[in-house]
Design an enzyme around this catalytic site. Structure first.
Site, PDB file in Angstrom:
ATOM      1  N   SER A 120      39.332  50.423   3.994  1.00 28.12           N
ATOM      2  CA  SER A 120      40.508  51.494   4.542  1.00 28.12           C
ATOM      3  C   SER A 120      39.843  51.750   5.981  1.00 28.12           C
ATOM      4  O   SER A 120      40.829  52.436   6.530  1.00 28.12           O
ATOM      5  CB  SER A 120      40.515  52.762   3.484  1.00 28.12           C
ATOM      6  N   HIS A 141      44.782  45.545   2.614  1.00 27.21           N
ATOM      7  CA  HIS A 141      44.551  46.884   2.213  1.00 27.21           C
ATOM      8  C   HIS A 141      45.548  47.504   1.527  1.00 27.21           C
ATOM      9  O   HIS A 141      46.735  47.558   1.659  1.00 27.21           O
ATOM     10  CB  HIS A 141      44.355  47.693   3.515  1.00 27.21           C
ATOM     11  N   GLU A 153      48.908  46.571   3.511  1.00 23.65           N
ATOM     12  CA  GLU A 153      48.626  46.289   4.982  1.00 23.65           C
ATOM     13  C   GLU A 153      47.715  44.898   5.193  1.00 23.65           C
ATOM     14  O   GLU A 153      46.737  44.836   4.602  1.00 23.65           O
ATOM     15  CB  GLU A 153      47.834  47.532   5.511  1.00 23.65           C
ATOM     16  N   ASN A 191      46.745  55.159   7.676  1.00 24.72           N
ATOM     17  CA  ASN A 191      45.802  56.129   7.822  1.00 24.72           C
ATOM     18  C   ASN A 191      45.703  56.563   9.044  1.00 24.72           C
ATOM     19  O   ASN A 191      45.031  57.696   9.739  1.00 24.72           O
ATOM     20  CB  ASN A 191      44.518  55.589   7.241  1.00 24.72           C
TER      21      ASN A 191
HETATM   22  N1  LIG Z   1      40.358  54.667  -3.837  1.00 22.48           N
HETATM   23  C1  LIG Z   1      41.126  54.521  -2.853  1.00 22.48           C
HETATM   24  O1  LIG Z   1      42.139  55.532  -2.755  1.00 22.48           O
HETATM   25  C2  LIG Z   1      40.889  53.448  -1.749  1.00 22.48           C
HETATM   26  C3  LIG Z   1      42.433  53.147  -1.326  1.00 22.48           C
HETATM   27  C4  LIG Z   1      42.302  51.914  -0.633  1.00 22.48           C
HETATM   28  C5  LIG Z   1      41.094  51.194  -0.108  1.00 22.48           C
HETATM   29  N2  LIG Z   1      39.817  51.548  -0.926  1.00 22.48           N
HETATM   30  C6  LIG Z   1      38.649  50.956  -0.673  1.00 22.48           C
HETATM   31  O2  LIG Z   1      38.484  50.138  -1.398  1.00 22.48           O
HETATM   32  C7  LIG Z   1      37.013  49.633  -1.917  1.00 22.48           C
HETATM   33  C8  LIG Z   1      36.450  50.313  -3.007  1.00 22.48           C
HETATM   34  O3  LIG Z   1      37.012  51.462  -3.333  1.00 22.48           O
HETATM   35  P1  LIG Z   1      37.190  52.189  -4.786  1.00 22.48           P
HETATM   36  O4  LIG Z   1      37.743  53.438  -4.852  1.00 22.48           O
HETATM   37  O5  LIG Z   1      37.608  51.243  -5.834  1.00 22.48           O
HETATM   38  O6  LIG Z   1      35.310  52.389  -5.248  1.00 22.48           O
HETATM   39  P2  LIG Z   1      35.064  52.436  -6.462  1.00 22.48           P
HETATM   40  O7  LIG Z   1      33.699  53.395  -6.456  1.00 22.48           O
HETATM   41  O8  LIG Z   1      36.000  53.111  -7.620  1.00 22.48           O
HETATM   42  O9  LIG Z   1      34.525  51.019  -7.028  1.00 22.48           O
HETATM   43  C9  LIG Z   1      33.555  50.190  -6.468  1.00 22.48           C
HETATM   44  C10 LIG Z   1      32.897  49.220  -7.773  1.00 22.48           C
HETATM   45  O10 LIG Z   1      32.325  48.312  -6.775  1.00 22.48           O
HETATM   46  C11 LIG Z   1      30.799  48.039  -7.415  1.00 22.48           C
HETATM   47  N3  LIG Z   1      29.879  47.563  -6.459  1.00 22.48           N
HETATM   48  C12 LIG Z   1      29.504  48.279  -5.480  1.00 22.48           C
HETATM   49  N4  LIG Z   1      28.660  47.381  -4.780  1.00 22.48           N
HETATM   50  C13 LIG Z   1      28.816  46.072  -5.317  1.00 22.48           C
HETATM   51  C14 LIG Z   1      28.184  44.778  -4.937  1.00 22.48           C
HETATM   52  N5  LIG Z   1      27.430  44.557  -3.823  1.00 22.48           N
HETATM   53  N6  LIG Z   1      28.594  43.895  -5.559  1.00 22.48           N
HETATM   54  C15 LIG Z   1      29.336  44.052  -6.840  1.00 22.48           C
HETATM   55  N7  LIG Z   1      29.847  45.159  -7.300  1.00 22.48           N
HETATM   56  C16 LIG Z   1      29.417  46.293  -6.530  1.00 22.48           C
HETATM   57  C17 LIG Z   1      30.695  49.400  -8.068  1.00 22.48           C
HETATM   58  O11 LIG Z   1      29.925  49.005  -9.401  1.00 22.48           O
HETATM   59  C18 LIG Z   1      32.019  49.796  -8.504  1.00 22.48           C
HETATM   60  O12 LIG Z   1      32.479  49.597  -9.920  1.00 22.48           O
HETATM   61  C19 LIG Z   1      36.344  50.558  -0.725  1.00 22.48           C
HETATM   62  O13 LIG Z   1      36.371  49.884   0.505  1.00 22.48           O
HETATM   63  C20 LIG Z   1      37.607  51.723  -0.230  1.00 22.48           C
HETATM   64  O14 LIG Z   1      37.454  52.172   1.063  1.00 22.48           O
HETATM   65  C21 LIG Z   1      40.103  52.599  -1.508  1.00 22.48           C
END
Ligand SMILES: NC(=O)c1ccc[n+]([C@@H]2O[C@H](COP(=O)([O-])OP(=O)(O)OC[C@H]3O[C@@H](n4cnc5c(N)ncnc54)[C@H](O)[C@@H]3O)[C@@H](O)[C@H]2O)c1
Length: 384
Positions: A120, A141, A153, A191
């Site tokens: 993001s 995204h 996106e 954003n």
């Molecule tokens: N949560 C939101 O609202 C949102 C919205 C858009 C984008 N994002 C982006 O999406 C991404 C994930 O966010 P999220 O909220 O789903 O996070 P989250 O913490 O819910 O999930 C991340 C997962 O990745 C796993 N993980 C971490 N490092 C790893 C690796 N090296 N290999 C394999 N697995 C690994 C973790 O165990 C976890 O289950 C981030 O880049 C975030 O910025 C989040």
């Protein structure tokens, strides 16, 4: 370019699980990888519940539900991603960790497999730089909750193959999404353009012009599902403050994106919003306490003018087209109308007048009218 039939997702958290569901529902074979066994199991259980509910509501048949779920296989190691046409990562938001992941993936997937990131806030270009074949890296995204929010996106890096962006747009449309093409700039579309929804509301509060409740009521009356303070409480002040700070820093301290002292204090107090039962509002058993507010004249108009000006400025700086910006705000964050179509209906000169009166009153750069709006007013043009 090859259709994405076999899709890998790395990270089985909030976003990765949702993206795996979307791809499987679109008919793709999905391999979902997470380094945590727990995360994989939680994701599987959650998906089971989601589909049980969809079957109950008659939205999908039980055989459809079964076949979608069977299309997702889960694994702990990256090697199982070898046959994938594309892999999208949704792991922790850290450039070094994501770069290391992409470097490992390059040693596993086919030469022509696509590597996508759901970041993001990081630069897709900086992430691509770490790869041997940066031309196959792209940003996709998704918005939370990914299966419900239509927006994706699509963000080509500086190095991305020219054909990959249009291919990704077509693939996302085939997955039933509403893609919007965005330049790899801080905050991409949503954003960036949404910042004033929070920052101008905070400013109006800090100046004592209206209360939290009244500002929220004023925006809801314009068709927003939630006012800015309810929404910040839902997002979490830690997350919202961090995004604002990142965007502010990425724009070299542009005062338009300056974070709020009030929000910083909430973070310092650990009053992070709904998840702590306390933010701008207090919550009991998840239910917001206190009375509803009332509309205050001029409040919604000021916030909307700032949003429209920001959207116009994103067009001016070639971040995205007017149509993609309006799609993004409606499909990614549920805005009741596209901001630029809304500006057309107000009249471009009317929007300029509001911005100019704010600029006159405060004398701050923050209220500078986008040069695009001035050109448009002079030439009698509208966005659509
Ligand atoms: N949560 C939101 O609202 C949102 C919205 C858009 C984008 N994002 C982006 O999406 C991404 C994930 O966010 P999220 O909220 O789903 O996070 P989250 O913490 O819910 O999930 C991340 C997962 O990745 C796993 N993980 C971490 N490092 C790893 C690796 N090296 N290999 C394999 N697995 C690994 C973790 O165990 C976890 O289950 C981030 O880049 C975030 O910025 C989040």
């Amino acid at each position: 370019m090859k259709a994405w039939n076999k899709v890998g997702v790395v990270g089985a958290g909030t976003m990765g699980s949702g993206i795996a569901q979307i791809a499987a529902q679109a008919g793709c074979e999905v391999v979902l990888v997470d380094s945590s066994e727990d995360a994989l199991q939680r994701s599987q259980e959650k998906l089971g519940k989601v589909f049980a509910r969809l079957v109950e509501k008659g939205r999908v048949t039980s055989s459809e539900s079964e076949s979608v779920q069977q299309r997702i296989t889960r694994a702990k190691t990256l090697e199982s991603l070898a046959p994938c046409d594309m892999v999208i990562e949704a792991i922790v938001e850290d450039l070094d960790i994501k770069t290391t992941l992409f470097q490992s993936l390059e040693g596993i997937v086919a030469e022509d497999a696509i590597l996508a990131t759901n970041t993001s806030s990081l630069s897709v270009t900086a992430l691509a730089r770490g790869c041997t074949r940066p031309d196959r890296v792209i940003g996709l995204h998704f918005f939370n909750p990914a299966p419900l929010m239509a927006l994706v996106e699509v963000i080509p890096a500086l190095q991305t193959d020219a054909d990959l962006a249009s291919h990704a747009l077509a693939q996302m449309a085939a997955w039933g999404k509403s893609p919007a093409l965005a330049k790899d700039t801080p905050g991409f579309i949503v954003n960036r353009v949404a910042r004033p929804f929070y920052s101008e509301a905070l400013r109006i509060l800090e100046e004592g012009i209206a209360s939290v409740q009244d500002i929220d009521a004023s925006l809801r009356a314009q068709g927003f599902r939630m006012g800015p303070f309810e929404l910040m409480d839902l997002i979490g002040h830690d997350v919202n403050y961090a995004v604002t700070s990142t965007v502010h820093a990425a724009f070299y301290g542009d005062s338009r994106y300056r974070p709020s002292h009030t929000q910083r204090q909430l973070v310092a107090a650990n009053w992070l919003g709904r998840k702590r039962d306390r933010g701008f509002y207090t919550y009991e058993g998840g239910v917001r306490q206190g009375n509803e507010g009332q509309c205050v004249e001029g409040v919604a108009e000021r916030i909307l003018a700032m949003l429209m000006n920001e959207a116009a400025d994103a067009v001016f700086w070639q971040v995205a087209s007017p149509a993609d910006i309006d799609t993004a705000m409606q499909k990614g964050v549920n805005y009741p109308k596209g901001l630029l179509a809304w500006a057309d209906s107000w009249g471009i000169q009317e929007l300029i007048n509001i911005m100019d009166s704010l600029r006159h009153r405060y004398g701050e750069e923050r209220y500078k009218v986008s040069p695009l709006l001035r050109d448009m007013a002079r030439q009698g043009r509208t966005f659509f």
